[in-house]
Design a protein around this motif. Structure first.
Motif, PDB file in Angstrom:
ATOM      1  N   HIS A   1       0.415 -14.576  12.142  1.00 47.88           N
ATOM      2  CA  HIS A   1      -0.242 -15.927  11.702  1.00 47.88           C
ATOM      3  C   HIS A   1       0.306 -16.844  12.891  1.00 47.88           C
TER       4      HIS A   1
ATOM      5  N   ALA B   1       1.169 -28.095   6.293  1.00 45.41           N
ATOM      6  CA  ALA B   1       1.470 -27.126   5.416  1.00 45.41           C
ATOM      7  C   ALA B   1       1.323 -27.184   3.996  1.00 45.41           C
TER       8      ALA B   1
ATOM      9  N   LEU C   1      -1.602 -27.866   2.571  1.00 47.45           N
ATOM     10  CA  LEU C   1      -2.221 -26.410   2.140  1.00 47.45           C
ATOM     11  C   LEU C   1      -1.322 -25.561   1.171  1.00 47.45           C
ATOM     12  N   LYS C   2      -0.574 -26.480   0.479  1.00 44.60           N
ATOM     13  CA  LYS C   2       0.454 -25.902  -0.604  1.00 44.60           C
ATOM     14  C   LYS C   2       1.324 -25.001  -0.243  1.00 44.60           C
ATOM     15  N   VAL C   3       1.938 -25.021   1.034  1.00 41.01           N
ATOM     16  CA  VAL C   3       3.165 -24.047   1.258  1.00 41.01           C
ATOM     17  C   VAL C   3       4.208 -25.074   1.741  1.00 41.01           C
TER      18      VAL C   3
ATOM     19  N   ALA D   1       1.051 -14.820   1.649  1.00 41.88           N
ATOM     20  CA  ALA D   1      -0.292 -16.052   1.408  1.00 41.88           C
ATOM     21  C   ALA D   1       0.332 -17.158   2.033  1.00 41.88           C
TER      22      ALA D   1
ATOM     23  N   ARG E   1      -1.191 -19.465   4.910  1.00 44.06           N
ATOM     24  CA  ARG E   1      -1.487 -20.848   4.895  1.00 44.06           C
ATOM     25  C   ARG E   1      -0.913 -21.576   6.091  1.00 44.06           C
TER      26      ARG E   1
ATOM     27  N   GLU F   1      -2.693 -21.318   9.093  1.00 48.55           N
ATOM     28  CA  GLU F   1      -3.867 -22.138   9.391  1.00 48.55           C
ATOM     29  C   GLU F   1      -3.641 -23.624  10.029  1.00 48.55           C
TER      30      GLU F   1
END
Lengths: 398, 398
Positions: free
Chosen positions: B309, B341, B344-346, B378, B382, B385
């Protein structure tokens, strides 16, 4: 290759300060430190097992400010004293001493002045000394710190252009070592002086609930205006010293700076859960009642024994707390008495340790918290033996 | 009457440093802090109940240096690493960070120089900053701190008459944040430099036993001559961080001065008893084995996900510890990535926090300790992303 210790470049604060590991012989009667009465330490087995089972709370890093439930329990406890606080005013620390240290880290530069009573809590003195404070010593009478004397000192400092003190430290309820409680008028006056001269008051209040008779006086914090008072609390005297849980009650701004100085990544969350539970299930209240009943008897026993075995010495009877503060006749040297007493297997504290400067007389501090009445009577009898020996030596020399 | 906060005369160290209470949303994937894996925190219910039952030990004030049994257990633990210590070398503290702070109190005056790697452990930096140190930053390669570079710096300082550093701080095994392990030659060389230039080495070694493959290198302390190395240890990574139990291993003279700076009246004796028992009944050893098995899988999962990723970023694979240190391509701003991040909840840590000075590139630190493999996959997806979005923005702008 080995270089001598003279090449260690200690910081000033550590250059001459070394703590020796201490062991107390088993047959020593301990009237020195303010330890808890061992026969009545609380039973926390159930709460400990339950907290251990909450693994992802108690065994993980905890929140820097403390567990929400414990901070809320402290808020409720303070409310009983008429102190209104919110959760964001409370920082959980490793005992009240830790709070004092954090306050010094936040406010004190080496050389800054700090106001203390003469005498004051000896371990607090020791912590303040590590911050290299200049002590402004204010004397006491039966109503506590002489605030008029303090005001005169502040006026004079301002007039002469000397920097004003940044912090004041006091134990207003059953003061350590004297047992004196500060009057309400003086509490109010202290807050006024703090506002007028821009210092913060550290109100260290471990003994407040250990009151045997009489009526409580509202905490200094309850008269606070503009965040000039920082409350320091602990469960050491109302539950158990070994838990090492205390708190700070101050403005969020002060609390935030004190939190930033914590080096423990948050106080132990596992023990915090135990203490929160003991507050919630009322075991703290029950324990306080037990401690009061027991220590009242201890105090009475010790006072009586002093009258019998230390004739010519002077002791005021405090309405609570852990200590008696004994003024010896001038001809009895306190340090010699402490040493002789140690040889006779009774441990007492020299008054000297409680003064920031030279002691203005001969004093010893006696704790009635740890020993039971039989031990207290035996201990004071041994102390009396040392006392008589010193007086007769003096009489012979004279 | 109320005066504004501008009238607070904070100490320099506290003037601009305020800790905000933090809460993490429940749906956040936490790859930031070095937390323990919650599913495998040890079961200490039995030991907790047993320690609570030992009331006159655990609930009373404990010995300032720590429980004898725990100090002896630490001696035995260190012996497994080839470090010979005696009980009088060990001081029990509230986590290794507390040991670092005490060492700073004992050695550091404001302005004194301290040697650190660039990057280094961010919370250690924060503690050192409260002592107002001057940082001497030494860079690293795959074998850890470049000791030749350090020597050149020391030679130059001596030549120019600038005061030499008093302390060096390093995490030699699975370094935080880089995961690098310091080579044996450099460990030996560090001790030689410490002797030659009169500084003390703080060897902070929390991750040493969390080794997934390869052979351990003897601790710096095992090469010590003349008490130039101070070992810092903790049970946070081998048992549970919430217990807040760590230790210092140094000469009795240093340990005595550090003990004198403790403001906790001795670390919690109740928790010390629990930890001593967990050492004695081998639960520590068992737990270490479990942690190693689990975190190895976590590490492999995270490395694989990064390759998938975060194409164009660079990560070395450490043989143990908790962290991956990711160098981003220059066009990806680390702070922007951390912020995106988070949206995006990380949760990941910006590399900037690990440098005493400006960061020499774009880095993030990722912890694989807390999340399970599914969450790790996961979380990195994220993160990927956010990473792709930033790269394409850059590409569009270019």
């Amino acid at each position: 290759m080995h270089r001598g210790t003279d090449e260690f470049r200690w910081a000033r604060r550590a250059a001459d300060k070394i703590a020796m590991p201490s062991t107390t012989p088993r047959d020593m009667i301990r009237l020195g430190g303010g330890l808890a009465f061992p026969d009545e330490l609380p039973n926390i087995v159930e709460e400990a097992a339950a907290a251990a089972a909450m693994r992802s709370e108690g065994l993980q890093y905890g929140p820097l400010y403390g567990l929400t439930d414990l901070r809320d329990a402290v808020v409720a406890y303070l409310a009983q004293d008429g102190v209104s606080a919110e959760r964001e005013n409370i920082l959980i620390v490793n005992g009240a001493k830790h709070g004092l240290d954090l306050a010094c880290r936040v406010f004190i530069e080496p050389g800054d002045a700090m106001i203390v009573t003469g005498p004051t809590y000896m371990t607090a003195l020791s912590i303040m000394k590590t911050h290299e404070v200049e002590f402004v010593v204010v004397s006491q009478d039966d109503n506590g710190m002489k605030v008029d004397e303090l005001e005169e000192t502040l006026v004079a400092r301002r007039k002469s252009g000397r920097p004003l003190p940044k912090l004041l430290f006091d134990v207003p309820d059953f003061h350590n070592p004297t047992g004196i409680t500060l009057s309400i008028e003086r509490r109010q006056k202290l807050v006024q002086l703090a506002i007028e001269y821009g210092f913060r008051v550290l109100e260290d209040d471990p003994y407040r609930r250990v009151r045997f008779e009489g009526t409580s006086i509202a905490p200094i914090k309850s008269f606070d205006i503009g965040n000039h008072v920082i409350g320091l609390g602990t469960v050491s005297k109302i539950l158990a010293p070994g838990l090492r849980i205390g708190w700070v009650n101050a403005s969020p701004e002060i609390v935030g700076r004190m939190a930033a100085q914590k080096c423990d990544h948050g106080t132990n969350p596992f023990v915090q859960r135990i203490v929160a539970q003991l507050f919630l299930n009322r075991k703290v209240d029950e324990h306080i009642e037990r401690v009061k009943r027991t220590l009242r008897v201890h105090r009475d026993t010790m006072v009586e024994a002093i009258h019998e075995h230390l004739p010519g010495s002077k002791v005021d009877v405090p309405h609570g707390g852990y200590f008696l503060w004994v003024r010896l006749p001038d001809e009895v040297d306190a340090d010699q008495l402490v040493q002789r007493a140690g040889e006779l297997k009774v441990e007492v504290n020299p008054g000297r340790l409680s003064f920031a400067g030279p002691a203005p007389g001969q004093f010893i501090r006696l704790a009635y918290s740890f020993c039971d009445p039989t031990e207290i009577r035996a201990g004071i009898a041994r102390l009396g033996e040392a006392y008589r020996a010193l007086r007769s030596t003096r009489a012979t020399q004279a």
